[in-house]
Design a protein around this motif. Structure first.
Motif, PDB file in Angstrom:
ATOM      1  N   PHE A   1       0.802  -1.302  -0.063  1.00  0.00           N
ATOM      2  CA  PHE A   1      -0.089  -0.060   0.192  1.00  0.00           C
ATOM      3  C   PHE A   1       0.807   1.095   0.109  1.00  0.00           C
ATOM      4  O   PHE A   1       1.437   1.369   1.052  1.00  0.00           O
ATOM      5  CB  PHE A   1      -1.015   0.047   1.396  1.00  0.00           C
ATOM      6  N   MET A   2       1.121   1.760  -1.155  1.00  0.00           N
ATOM      7  CA  MET A   2       1.872   3.209  -1.177  1.00  0.00           C
ATOM      8  C   MET A   2       1.066   4.171  -1.027  1.00  0.00           C
ATOM      9  O   MET A   2      -0.532   4.132  -0.841  1.00  0.00           O
ATOM     10  CB  MET A   2       2.551   3.187  -2.495  1.00  0.00           C
ATOM     11  N   ALA A   3       1.536   5.519  -0.787  1.00  0.00           N
ATOM     12  CA  ALA A   3       0.528   6.780  -0.516  1.00  0.00           C
ATOM     13  C   ALA A   3      -0.396   6.813  -1.760  1.00  0.00           C
ATOM     14  O   ALA A   3      -1.627   7.369  -1.425  1.00  0.00           O
ATOM     15  CB  ALA A   3       1.531   8.015  -0.503  1.00  0.00           C
ATOM     16  N   THR A   4      -0.071   6.816  -2.789  1.00  0.00           N
ATOM     17  CA  THR A   4      -0.925   7.125  -3.876  1.00  0.00           C
ATOM     18  C   THR A   4      -1.507   5.936  -4.630  1.00  0.00           C
ATOM     19  O   THR A   4      -2.242   6.181  -5.700  1.00  0.00           O
ATOM     20  CB  THR A   4      -0.235   7.848  -4.966  1.00  0.00           C
ATOM     21  N   HIS A   5      -1.049   4.680  -4.551  1.00  0.00           N
ATOM     22  CA  HIS A   5      -1.384   3.499  -5.189  1.00  0.00           C
ATOM     23  C   HIS A   5      -1.160   2.130  -4.452  1.00  0.00           C
ATOM     24  O   HIS A   5      -0.452   2.293  -3.491  1.00  0.00           O
ATOM     25  CB  HIS A   5      -0.777   3.537  -6.773  1.00  0.00           C
TER      26      HIS A   5
END
Length: 155
Positions: free
Chosen positions: A41-45
């Protein structure tokens, strides 16, 4: 609007990147008929290595998550499946968020490499082939990270 860069036959693993996902992942996975082998889980995607259990599973997942965009590529050759898992779990390292994937709490690394319980992760047959016991598999998986240095992301 979701888009898919490849066909999505049932049973073929996909490396999927979802942007703008808003909904709860476990419920969406179950409703869409998908299982996850690795994630970050990345900040934007969201990066997922998933196997849709039905032909439209990845698109259904994107819709259920409210994703703005879905890009997916099939992972057909088994030896690339483990490389894709490493790629996904090393994303936070390449992004400069952490020094080691175990330090990032929003990925599947701790489940796959350390054996920590994670309800999102369903091990793939290629992962099971790493060893006869759970500890052998985890040790082999951890060793695969030591032999490959992540390249720094280009800013």
């Amino acid at each position: 609007m979701s888009r898919l860069a490849c066909p999505q036959p049932a049973g073929i693993p996909l490396h999927a990147v979802l942007r703008g996902a808003q909904a709860e992942l476990p419920a969406a996975l179950q409703a869409a008929g998908c299982v996850v082998h690795a994630y970050a889980f990345m900040a934007t995607h969201l990066h997922l290595l998933l196997t849709p259990l039905r032909a439209d599973g990845a698109s259904a997942l994107a819709r259920r998550l409210g994703a703005d965009e879905l890009d997916a590529s099939p992972v057909i050759v088994r030896r690339y499946l483990l490389a894709c898992m490493r790629y996904i779990e090393l994303n936070p390292v390449r992004a400069g968020l952490v020094r080691h994937p175990a330090d990032f709490g929003r990925s599947s690394y701790r489940a796959n490499a350390l054996g920590e319980p994670d309800a999102l992760v369903t091990p793939h047959a290629a992962y099971f082939a790493l060893g006869r016991s759970a500890e052998e598999r985890r040790a082999a998986y951890r060793a695969s990270f030591r032999s490959r240095r992540p390249r720094r992301a280009i800013a």
